[in-house]
Design an enzyme around this catalytic site. Structure first.
Site, PDB file in Angstrom:
ATOM      1  N   GLU A 295     -14.392 -11.749   7.932  1.00 39.42           N
ATOM      2  CA  GLU A 295     -12.967 -11.978   8.137  1.00 39.42           C
ATOM      3  C   GLU A 295     -12.132 -11.176   7.136  1.00 39.42           C
ATOM      4  O   GLU A 295     -11.013 -10.771   7.432  1.00 39.42           O
ATOM      5  CB  GLU A 295     -12.672 -13.484   8.033  1.00 39.42           C
ATOM      6  CG  GLU A 295     -11.467 -13.913   8.826  1.00 39.42           C
ATOM      7  CD  GLU A 295     -11.391 -15.420   9.039  1.00 39.42           C
ATOM      8  OE1 GLU A 295     -11.176 -16.140   8.058  1.00 39.42           O
ATOM      9  OE2 GLU A 295     -11.529 -15.881  10.194  1.00 39.42           O
ATOM     10  N   HIS A 324     -41.079 -13.575  10.722  1.00 44.63           N
ATOM     11  CA  HIS A 324     -41.717 -13.720  12.027  1.00 44.63           C
ATOM     12  C   HIS A 324     -40.693 -13.674  13.151  1.00 44.63           C
ATOM     13  O   HIS A 324     -40.941 -14.169  14.247  1.00 44.63           O
ATOM     14  CB  HIS A 324     -42.509 -15.026  12.063  1.00 44.63           C
ATOM     15  CG  HIS A 324     -43.618 -15.040  11.059  1.00 44.63           C
ATOM     16  ND1 HIS A 324     -44.910 -14.680  11.373  1.00 44.63           N
ATOM     17  CD2 HIS A 324     -43.621 -15.315   9.735  1.00 44.63           C
ATOM     18  CE1 HIS A 324     -45.662 -14.771  10.290  1.00 44.63           C
ATOM     19  NE2 HIS A 324     -44.918 -15.149   9.281  1.00 44.63           N
ATOM     20  N   LYS A 438      -5.816 -17.734  19.381  1.00 45.44           N
ATOM     21  CA  LYS A 438      -5.158 -19.035  19.187  1.00 45.44           C
ATOM     22  C   LYS A 438      -4.057 -19.232  20.216  1.00 45.44           C
ATOM     23  O   LYS A 438      -3.939 -20.293  20.832  1.00 45.44           O
ATOM     24  CB  LYS A 438      -4.524 -19.100  17.788  1.00 45.44           C
ATOM     25  CG  LYS A 438      -5.492 -19.387  16.672  1.00 45.44           C
ATOM     26  CD  LYS A 438      -4.699 -19.630  15.373  1.00 45.44           C
ATOM     27  CE  LYS A 438      -5.617 -19.656  14.177  1.00 45.44           C
ATOM     28  NZ  LYS A 438      -4.882 -19.756  12.897  1.00 45.44           N
TER      29      LYS A 438
END
Lengths: 469, 469
Positions: A295, A324, A438
């Site tokens: 950010e 793995h 938003k």
């Protein structure tokens, strides 16, 4: 006893180790030192000018005092402490808890020194609904800490409206307010207004400190203190690191060297920055870092009149587990990553392997060995395998995992981010690209004033069956 | 009731939506269809020839029968079921549990239909030690399922040697064997030898099925069945997807379209593939995918006599949480990612927000709204914001989260990986680069026969103080 500390180790990015195509030479390091010097000084200047107040958090006297007083009360009043927050209002809390409290803290009452801790940073009906089923019937033993600077963050507001209604219905309009503690802006905003009206207890989100830089403020400190973490030691660790990351001598400043190396590799096509702790306790610090890095540094910017999209992609991994899962790619995939391992010298406890079964002498090398030794051997082995394939590797070495070293780590990476922002010519403290999503959410939820946005979005939200399989 | 299904949606990679620089045109799609056709046929051929036996797992009658019989016994014998495994012996188990059992399964006895489940896929002394402290005193109510094809995987062998000794010490050389169930190679290997010697109950890891393709075998099915998951429905879902991913018509085959799009973007510099479920329950499926994708496709290969390092980097994210962590980077950082959202149509339950406090009318739009609606609005809003910045977006849409759709998803991605491997000209089924790290670990742990390797590593493991800050 000497104070526990963290060290930053960067030999395995050098050309003697990984070759001249991907390694950094001494003269390149000297060049990085020269170019980074002004950024160190600029960050120091900004800090003195009060522009980046997150740097002063380790020295605040008021916050720790308020937090410890609130925590003392809260610990006497609840068996469950529930944080409602998202992003910077959740990731630091989670990271501190995973790092400094036992693995089975919530399950084993003998292993915890405070209430259970839950941090909800989503609006998932199954997850939150499952939690509501369980918490029902023990609401009077539960305290909710709603954390939101403004109070308008949709996810946190949604959680709050659910919890507020349930508490009012069960405990009455007077009783419910004892169950909510707000951490929010001191003087203004939606959550401050609600808090004043309802009479909730509250703490302050400091002015000028963005969510991702707020873990050492009441945002991150309250849940830590409630759960028995020594926040004074955490802040002392941060203050100890402050001296090191303010150092104007490049080669003595771990934040500067880290930022310069990261930027060097980013600009040479290594756009992925992997953080891989060899410690379960440290795993959520890499999730905290992931927000801080992405950010802060993921920014559109103008460079010589040209629009540029900047930003390394942080990736979290976990050793030895991801050997793995990811190491095949890390070794044989494109050489487009820089690796940072977190390694722990002294885990403070160990688990020893038993005898080897007679039928399996090939496991004899493990009999009587310890997990700490094995885990650290795996780190060195993986690093060895990576440098053999010319992949650059950094390490942050923890003497031990304790509040002092965690505080150091947080402050090291916050300052690294500030310096990296300057080196990348971007503003590390804003997040303009979060706004459109938003607003589109408001539009889709029918918030008044967003009707035009709703019209714009509509064509994109309708599924076109031609492209469905 | 019609069977629940998943759909693959790919409109938001098209040039009408995200522009011609980053979007795919209809003629490019037609070209992808032409180029991918032979890969679909080759995978179908390999499957018929028995070369990729993971594809037959949904039709095995023996495994589900054995697993259900073992699960029936185990459910009567324990309150805790503990998987010891790593990589493909852990990630599928975790993914199924998170997807199909309640969020607080281990904490809330009213919400679970079987024993608690723990999956340990590391050798961390603090994490494992904390667990040992808790499990102590209830070992006779606990079953350990050690999963390892060979039995030589260091991490799993280490965990096993710890647990074996504790059980023998506490329950005696005869009693302890009731507490261990091995899932391992049918006829040979270290763990099979130990199992035969000790008389453990056991299940089979199928021949020719690599760890990351083994979740629909006893490796992943036993813990699921023990914890009350309907494994027949899971396998039925996989079988239903088998028909769709065997389809030779490119545009009717979701695995082919997905693989072709991913490869198209990889070769055009989008080297990061983000999977972002908007559902907490689906979050560990993206971790499972992360191994499948990285370990299968991250490969060094020869192309026209030139050594090439291939492999997209899979990244897991979580909606809506990571909107406040990663979306700033996803929109304004380099356009080097392809996004896959997982979206759930019907969550099967919902949580409704309460009234709005009088002091905060700006939250009125949330009053009475539901979390499911908000979460899905956030997905659409984020996707909208990304496509406005020309970022390619795919979606896997789940009608609901149930064993049928989870089985479909697993099989879709396994086959997508097989096709992508052919398109990238690599072997998707080996993992040669994992070996060096394993050997280096043996050397550092003093395993006989690895002395020369130890000599080679030594110079790299000694810290050079010149590079420590």
């Amino acid at each position: 006893m000497a104070q526990k500390k963290i060290s930053f180790y960067y030999k395995n990015i050098c050309e003697d180790i990984i070759g001249s195509e991907h390694g950094i030479s001494q003269s390149q390091l000297d060049d990085l030192a020269k170019k980074t010097g002004p950024a160190i000084e600029e960050v120091n200047r900004q800090r003195k000018a009060g522009i980046i107040p997150y740097r002063d958090l380790p020295y605040r006297k008021d916050y720790p005092k308020q937090v410890k007083e609130a925590a003392r009360q809260i610990r006497g009043e609840c068996e469950n402490f529930v944080v409602l927050g998202i992003g910077g209002s959740a990731l630091g809390n989670i990271a501190l808890q995973t790092a400094l409290n036992p693995y089975l803290y919530n399950i084993d009452s003998r292993q915890r020194k405070g209430p259970r801790l839950f941090v909800f940073d989503n609006v998932d009906p199954l997850q939150f609904g499952g939690f509501l089923d369980w918490i029902d019937g023990q609401l009077d033993k539960t305290i909710f800490n709603v954390i939101s600077k403004s109070g308008q963050t949709a996810e946190t507001a949604a959680q709050f409206l659910v919890i507020r209604q349930i508490l009012m219905d069960r405990l009455g309009p007077e009783g419910y307010k004892q169950r909510i503690v707000a951490t929010t802006n001191a003087g203004k905003g939606t959550m401050r207004a609600i808090t004043s009206e309802a009479g909730f207890r509250s703490l302050e989100v400091p002015d000028g400190v963005g969510g991702r830089f707020s873990v050492l403020s009441p945002v991150g400190l309250l849940s830590a203190a409630v759960c028995g973490i020594d926040i004074d030691a955490l802040l002392a660790g941060a203050a100890a690191m402050d001296k090191r990351v303010s150092e104007t001598d490049f080669f003595a400043n771990p934040a500067a060297v880290n930022a310069a190396i990261q930027r060097h590799y980013y600009q040479r096509g290594k756009r992925i920055s992997v953080m891989m702790p060899y410690s379960y306790a440290l795993k959520d610090l890499s999730d905290w870092y992931r927000q801080l890095w992405a950010e802060s540094l993921g920014k559109r910017t103008d460079l010589d009149g040209r629009q540029v999209f900047v930003g390394p992609t942080p990736v979290k991994a976990l050793g030895a587990t991801d050997q793995h899962s990811q190491v095949q790619l890390y070794r044989e995939g494109p050489n487009d990553k820089v690796f940072t391992f977190l390694q722990v010298d002294d885990f403070g406890r160990d688990v020893v392997m038993g005898d080897c079964p007679p039928s399996a002498p090939e496991l004899g090398y493990l009999a009587g060995a310890s997990m700490a030794k094995l885990l650290n051997a795996e780190k060195l082995a993986t690093e060895y395998a990576l440098v053999k394939d010319q992949r650059p590797c950094l390490t942050v070495l923890f003497d031990s995992i304790c509040p002092e070293t965690i505080g150091q780590f947080i402050y090291l990476y916050e300052t690294t981010t500030s310096i990296a922002g300057l080196l990348l010519h971007i503003n590390a403290y804003d997040q303009p690209a979060v706004e459109l999503g938003k607003e589109a959410t408001f539009a889709l939820m029918g918030r008044p004033g967003y009707e035009q946005m709703a019209d714009k979005i509509r064509p994109f939200t309708k599924q076109d069956s031609k492209f469905v399989i």
